[in-house]
Design a protein around this motif. Sequence first.
Motif, PDB file in Angstrom:
ATOM      1  N   TYR A 764      48.235  -7.713  51.881  1.00  0.00           N
ATOM      2  CA  TYR A 764      48.993  -6.684  51.216  1.00  0.00           C
ATOM      3  C   TYR A 764      48.479  -6.327  49.717  1.00  0.00           C
ATOM      4  O   TYR A 764      48.182  -7.413  49.020  1.00  0.00           O
ATOM      5  N   HIS A 765      48.743  -5.330  49.251  1.00  0.00           N
ATOM      6  CA  HIS A 765      48.288  -4.977  47.773  1.00  0.00           C
ATOM      7  C   HIS A 765      49.479  -5.191  46.900  1.00  0.00           C
ATOM      8  O   HIS A 765      49.412  -5.338  45.852  1.00  0.00           O
ATOM      9  N   TYR A 766      50.665  -4.940  47.396  1.00  0.00           N
ATOM     10  CA  TYR A 766      51.977  -4.891  46.736  1.00  0.00           C
ATOM     11  C   TYR A 766      52.980  -5.706  47.465  1.00  0.00           C
ATOM     12  O   TYR A 766      53.275  -5.271  48.409  1.00  0.00           O
ATOM     13  N   PRO A 767      53.621  -6.553  46.721  1.00  0.00           N
ATOM     14  CA  PRO A 767      53.714  -6.733  45.338  1.00  0.00           C
ATOM     15  C   PRO A 767      52.585  -8.094  44.918  1.00  0.00           C
ATOM     16  O   PRO A 767      52.502  -8.557  43.482  1.00  0.00           O
ATOM     17  N   ALA A 768      51.797  -8.408  45.802  1.00  0.00           N
ATOM     18  CA  ALA A 768      50.689  -9.338  45.504  1.00  0.00           C
ATOM     19  C   ALA A 768      49.951  -9.134  44.110  1.00  0.00           C
ATOM     20  O   ALA A 768      49.487 -10.085  43.466  1.00  0.00           O
ATOM     21  N   VAL A 779      41.138  -2.221  54.780  1.00  0.00           N
ATOM     22  CA  VAL A 779      41.546  -0.954  54.240  1.00  0.00           C
ATOM     23  C   VAL A 779      42.981  -1.023  54.563  1.00  0.00           C
ATOM     24  O   VAL A 779      43.846  -0.735  53.594  1.00  0.00           O
ATOM     25  N   GLY A 780      43.558  -1.338  55.515  1.00  0.00           N
ATOM     26  CA  GLY A 780      44.858  -1.392  56.387  1.00  0.00           C
ATOM     27  C   GLY A 780      44.869  -2.243  57.335  1.00  0.00           C
ATOM     28  O   GLY A 780      44.068  -2.027  58.304  1.00  0.00           O
ATOM     29  N   ALA A 781      45.841  -3.144  57.262  1.00  0.00           N
ATOM     30  CA  ALA A 781      45.549  -4.289  58.218  1.00  0.00           C
ATOM     31  C   ALA A 781      46.760  -4.538  59.293  1.00  0.00           C
ATOM     32  O   ALA A 781      47.970  -3.981  58.814  1.00  0.00           O
ATOM     33  N   THR A 782      46.863  -5.802  59.920  1.00  0.00           N
ATOM     34  CA  THR A 782      48.038  -6.221  60.619  1.00  0.00           C
ATOM     35  C   THR A 782      49.149  -6.310  59.509  1.00  0.00           C
ATOM     36  O   THR A 782      48.716  -7.234  58.490  1.00  0.00           O
ATOM     37  N   SER A 783      50.284  -6.057  59.660  1.00  0.00           N
ATOM     38  CA  SER A 783      51.335  -6.446  58.778  1.00  0.00           C
ATOM     39  C   SER A 783      52.459  -6.854  59.337  1.00  0.00           C
ATOM     40  O   SER A 783      52.569  -6.557  60.905  1.00  0.00           O
ATOM     41  N   ARG A 784      53.591  -6.992  58.620  1.00  0.00           N
ATOM     42  CA  ARG A 784      54.768  -7.440  59.261  1.00  0.00           C
ATOM     43  C   ARG A 784      55.698  -6.123  59.672  1.00  0.00           C
ATOM     44  O   ARG A 784      56.818  -6.062  60.271  1.00  0.00           O
ATOM     45  N   PHE A 785      55.126  -4.883  59.232  1.00  0.00           N
ATOM     46  CA  PHE A 785      55.696  -3.625  59.654  1.00  0.00           C
ATOM     47  C   PHE A 785      54.809  -3.131  60.978  1.00  0.00           C
ATOM     48  O   PHE A 785      53.947  -3.736  61.320  1.00  0.00           O
ATOM     49  N   ASN A 786      55.147  -2.019  61.310  1.00  0.00           N
ATOM     50  CA  ASN A 786      54.413  -1.349  62.462  1.00  0.00           C
ATOM     51  C   ASN A 786      53.511  -0.099  61.680  1.00  0.00           C
ATOM     52  O   ASN A 786      53.075   0.622  62.297  1.00  0.00           O
ATOM     53  N   TYR A 787      53.111  -0.659  60.553  1.00  0.00           N
ATOM     54  CA  TYR A 787      52.341   0.572  59.614  1.00  0.00           C
ATOM     55  C   TYR A 787      51.667  -0.174  58.610  1.00  0.00           C
ATOM     56  O   TYR A 787      52.205  -1.276  58.180  1.00  0.00           O
ATOM     57  N   SER A 788      50.782   0.750  57.973  1.00  0.00           N
ATOM     58  CA  SER A 788      50.195   0.188  56.381  1.00  0.00           C
ATOM     59  C   SER A 788      50.633   0.710  55.498  1.00  0.00           C
ATOM     60  O   SER A 788      50.944   1.699  55.330  1.00  0.00           O
ATOM     61  N   ARG A 789      50.925   0.213  54.127  1.00  0.00           N
ATOM     62  CA  ARG A 789      51.283   0.915  53.120  1.00  0.00           C
ATOM     63  C   ARG A 789      49.904   1.244  52.093  1.00  0.00           C
ATOM     64  O   ARG A 789      50.084   1.664  50.932  1.00  0.00           O
ATOM     65  N   THR A 790      48.660   0.936  52.711  1.00  0.00           N
ATOM     66  CA  THR A 790      47.510   1.340  52.042  1.00  0.00           C
ATOM     67  C   THR A 790      46.730   2.132  52.644  1.00  0.00           C
ATOM     68  O   THR A 790      45.783   2.675  52.298  1.00  0.00           O
ATOM     69  N   VAL A 791      46.948   2.635  54.035  1.00  0.00           N
ATOM     70  CA  VAL A 791      46.460   3.613  54.776  1.00  0.00           C
ATOM     71  C   VAL A 791      46.991   4.033  55.780  1.00  0.00           C
ATOM     72  O   VAL A 791      47.956   3.238  56.475  1.00  0.00           O
ATOM     73  N   SER A 792      47.116   5.457  55.947  1.00  0.00           N
ATOM     74  CA  SER A 792      47.676   5.916  56.866  1.00  0.00           C
ATOM     75  C   SER A 792      47.267   5.871  58.429  1.00  0.00           C
ATOM     76  O   SER A 792      45.989   5.289  58.650  1.00  0.00           O
ATOM     77  N   ALA A 793      48.222   6.081  59.510  1.00  0.00           N
ATOM     78  CA  ALA A 793      47.639   6.056  60.935  1.00  0.00           C
ATOM     79  C   ALA A 793      46.225   6.955  61.076  1.00  0.00           C
ATOM     80  O   ALA A 793      45.347   6.700  62.064  1.00  0.00           O
ATOM     81  N   LEU A 812      38.646  -4.944  47.191  1.00  0.00           N
ATOM     82  CA  LEU A 812      39.227  -4.822  48.719  1.00  0.00           C
ATOM     83  C   LEU A 812      38.057  -5.090  49.692  1.00  0.00           C
ATOM     84  O   LEU A 812      36.921  -4.428  49.196  1.00  0.00           O
ATOM     85  N   THR A 813      38.524  -5.826  50.463  1.00  0.00           N
ATOM     86  CA  THR A 813      37.362  -5.871  51.430  1.00  0.00           C
ATOM     87  C   THR A 813      37.759  -5.031  52.676  1.00  0.00           C
ATOM     88  O   THR A 813      38.543  -5.351  53.659  1.00  0.00           O
ATOM     89  N   PRO A 814      36.930  -4.213  53.245  1.00  0.00           N
ATOM     90  CA  PRO A 814      37.412  -2.933  53.956  1.00  0.00           C
ATOM     91  C   PRO A 814      37.196  -3.366  55.457  1.00  0.00           C
ATOM     92  O   PRO A 814      38.208  -2.814  56.165  1.00  0.00           O
ATOM     93  N   THR A 815      36.539  -4.011  55.996  1.00  0.00           N
ATOM     94  CA  THR A 815      36.332  -4.309  57.346  1.00  0.00           C
ATOM     95  C   THR A 815      36.451  -3.062  58.203  1.00  0.00           C
ATOM     96  O   THR A 815      37.585  -2.943  59.002  1.00  0.00           O
ATOM     97  N   LEU A 816      35.614  -2.190  58.106  1.00  0.00           N
ATOM     98  CA  LEU A 816      35.613  -0.774  58.928  1.00  0.00           C
ATOM     99  C   LEU A 816      35.481  -1.213  60.342  1.00  0.00           C
ATOM    100  O   LEU A 816      34.177  -0.954  60.786  1.00  0.00           O
ATOM    101  N   PHE A 817      36.386  -1.561  60.945  1.00  0.00           N
ATOM    102  CA  PHE A 817      36.466  -1.696  62.651  1.00  0.00           C
ATOM    103  C   PHE A 817      35.840  -0.436  63.277  1.00  0.00           C
ATOM    104  O   PHE A 817      34.970  -0.682  64.189  1.00  0.00           O
ATOM    105  N   ASN A 818      36.221   0.840  62.757  1.00  0.00           N
ATOM    106  CA  ASN A 818      35.823   2.117  63.587  1.00  0.00           C
ATOM    107  C   ASN A 818      34.283   2.155  63.256  1.00  0.00           C
ATOM    108  O   ASN A 818      33.686   3.145  64.048  1.00  0.00           O
ATOM    109  N   ALA A 819      33.737   1.548  62.545  1.00  0.00           N
ATOM    110  CA  ALA A 819      32.187   1.794  62.163  1.00  0.00           C
ATOM    111  C   ALA A 819      31.429   1.435  63.335  1.00  0.00           C
ATOM    112  O   ALA A 819      30.353   1.935  63.885  1.00  0.00           O
TER     113      ALA A 819
END
Length: 1019
Positions: A764-768, A779-793, A812-819
């Motif tokens: 998480y970027h915020y409030p960390a 860039v956007g990761a597993t979270s306790r929501f079903n979405y990310s607050r740093t990248v859209s779907a 920011l460590t991107p981990t570009l899985f889609n690469a």
Amino acid sequence: MPISRRDLFAGLAATTAAGVAVGDPALAAVGGRPVTASTGTDIAARVSPDGRWIAMDLVGVLWVLPSSGGPARRLTGDLFDIAQPDWSPDGERLAFQSYREGSFDIWTIRRDGGGLRKLTSGPYDHREPRWAPDGRRLIVSSDRTGSYGLHLLDAAGGDLTTLADTPGVQEYEPAWSPDGRRVAFVVANTRIDVVDVATGARETVVTQPAPRIIHAPEWTPDGAELVYHLTYDGKAELWRGTAPLVTGDDVFPFRVSFRPAGDFVYTAGGRIKTSRSRTIGYAAALSVTPARYRKRRRDFDSMRPRPVIGIGSPALAPDGTIAFRALNDIWTMVPGRAPRPLTRDQWWKCDPAWSPDGRYLSYSTDRGGKLDIWLRDLSTGADRQLTNLPNAAAVSGTWSRDGSRMAFLDQTGALYTVEVATGAVRALYAATFEPGKPTWSADGRTIALAAIVPYSARYREGLSKILLVDVATGAGRYVDPMPHRSLQTRGDDGPVWSPDGSKMAFVVASVLWVVDVNADGTFAGRPRQVTREVTDAPVWSGDSGELLYLHNGELRTVSAAGGRPRPVPMGLSWTNSRPRGRTVIRAGRLWDGVSRRLATDVDVIVEGHRITAVEPHRDGRDGHVVDARDAVVIPGLIDMHHHREMQGYAYGARQGRLWLSMGVTTTRSPGSPAYHMVEERESIQSGARIGPRYFATGEAVDGPRIYYNFMRPTFDTAQLALELERAGALDYDLMKAYVRLPPVWQRRVIDWAHRHGVHATSHYHYPALTFGGDGMEHVGATSRFNYSRTVSALGAAYPEVREIFIAARATLTPTLFNAATLLVDDDSLATDPRVRALYPPWEYATLQAQIATGRTTDQTPTRQNLARQVEHLVRLVRGGGRVINGTDSPIASNAISTHLNLRAMVRYGMTPYEALTTATRTPAEFLTEPIGRVAAGCYADLTVLNGDPLADIAQAANVRAVVANGVVHTVEELVEPFAAAPATVLAASVAPAAPEDRYWWHDPQWVEDGRHACCAADR
């Protein structure tokens, strides 16, 4: 979860009587930097019933702004982590979900910021509150029954009444009809059902085929139709009934909000918008705090002996002799005497276990080509290979009490038994996700092991429980170690059956517990706490009277009845390894990690493990010469997100060689089994194992629910103190807070890390970043929501995300899985001889299958998503932000993903120079270590390439040789031990065990997806 009044009110201290927050003094450090956000990534917005106000949940804070736009007023502090606000019918109160206390609860607050009330509590999650039109109750979704269902919540007393809860079916995201008689809701991503509140009658009104995903239904004002969000084929749209309503935008997955005039408000593209094509602007005042502390550097120079603390999987023989894993060997030790190494070879070793008569010591090693169980006859010194399953590893071996059989796991987590005399193998139980080590009942009829039990199928997190498997029938059943408590890790932390079969031991909340059990493993009493200190990896003595365990890098024993622990001195030490003499790398061309052009005809002079000079070439220099006149020398690459010890892949000794052969000389793990991490780090630094330089943490600190076997479920502040104590004793290089750790505890982890000179990161970027956190993983990761607050779907990150990172000086460590999509067009990395030799056969087969699947599916949405993520990185780097390359290997393909990430960065907008700095100089500067450059004083971590990566980024993988800590390795030397490793036991085919249908999380696809899909928000 206990939270003190002080912590509670710290989260509210910023709110004035008028509800205008000027910054939370409990969170804002001196030197906090202001950020004014005018965009929001994945924000939800709701219009008040009178149409005058809009509430939104930007960065997990509740804000209110005029419906025409303007300054946003903060109503909650940073610790509340709120989402999806909803107005009461009179417009005086707002309901929202909050993760303030370690589970999702429903809270309400007045529009002016006063009157905060918490309506739900307990271990279950309560989400998505919607006020009923009568204002007396709300509808919420909750996992109270083992699946998500809908429950009516009394607004006055907090009582819950079930409205719709189909066993095993996920039902969520409710919406009231305007007349209050019906509720619409999403069913399992692909349906919208409507239930009659009075009668319970229900019907399906919308269906979409998988893999389309439905979110957030909302009724039209006349109650005749539903507007909902639909994600499909790389699109995120609003639909009305069976037709699209809003297209061509990045629509966020939240309900639309109708205004009195008949138009509606929705969120998309980082903005609040209206159906009349108007944007509602706002300004929200945030504050972030750049990390300010002195980073501790790891000692790679000192030659002083230091005690071994990387002690893996201790085991006790009947006579009290101890076996354990350390420094790339299995050691045996009679207490009071010096430890003795078992093998003294280069191969991987793990999981020592004594036969009940003490004659044999079993362990897993890849000396035969892959990880298999071998037996050492201690009377003769002879070794015998016991297992050789086709296309499978054999690890975590344990003995039956009569010594006739062993139980073990393969790399998928499937459970087997093997006859010691004949080697005959039986598949006993299908794979579960990252299970723990098996343990036998005294009568040999039951095997127990730790296994994950999710709270629901909507989210993957749950508890590690005890799985009891009937050896005769293969049937399994679960036992709770304690109500709503998880076994500490699924590895060496139990359960462990006593030899006499009367008790089990296990670790919960980082302390040791013992419970009396029946012959079949069911509990015969309540667990008793045995220790109060940090406890890991317990094992029983032969007489079932004592337990041996690890405490902060030391061995200890304690009576099974409790009492004062006793230390077991070990006396094993290690020293840093460094080569002797001088090495001269004669480079025809050189990139030093800083310059934008290559230097030519350069000598890199290495004394021991450090570069002492970089000078124009001169003939006649003393030392061993590496002839790279026709090559390009660059700094060794750095991968900042890699889990070396992760269960489920079984690379063994291949892994370090693979990374080096791909030019990677440093990796960082933000989560690993603690003692195995330290064993790896000490093995590398001492020269006992070949591999890249290693920075790492142990298990990530998590909240009460966990998923991976190496997460630390944390239940209260006393346990949190133990987790941090272990981190200090085992000398972690960083701290990782995982997705279910509440913000108030994340702040404590960050503060502790900085006091100890190490960095702290999370998902998480915020409030960390308000607390001074150092960075974010993915860039956007597993979270306790079903979405990310740093990248859209769709892969887009909006300006406020970059502004927060840049202001905080966070990485920011991107981990570009889609690469991985790039392999569809060019599979040369996947067919490279290094990969063919150094991937275990099961991982190589998985890689090839992924490419084949990619070639039969449309890659356009994936590549569009990837392009948007890289666009964000480009803007971040060029705006002064810090991107550090990392891949999340081995979830992403090991080692080659580093190069796929670099290639994706270049393909979609970065220059090769910019991409290479994310894997060299920038992470080195962040670590404050002398790596990532070719300069005097830096460690001699270098890669010799056959081409110029500044002209063609693909050349970064065209490795001829690598220098790691001053030692030169050619690719051929690295690959050779596994180029043609013979099997020494004839492999026999074994029919797999069928999964038990009654446990949906045992579904093979669910288990497999977890090994190759870290960061899907919904599982």
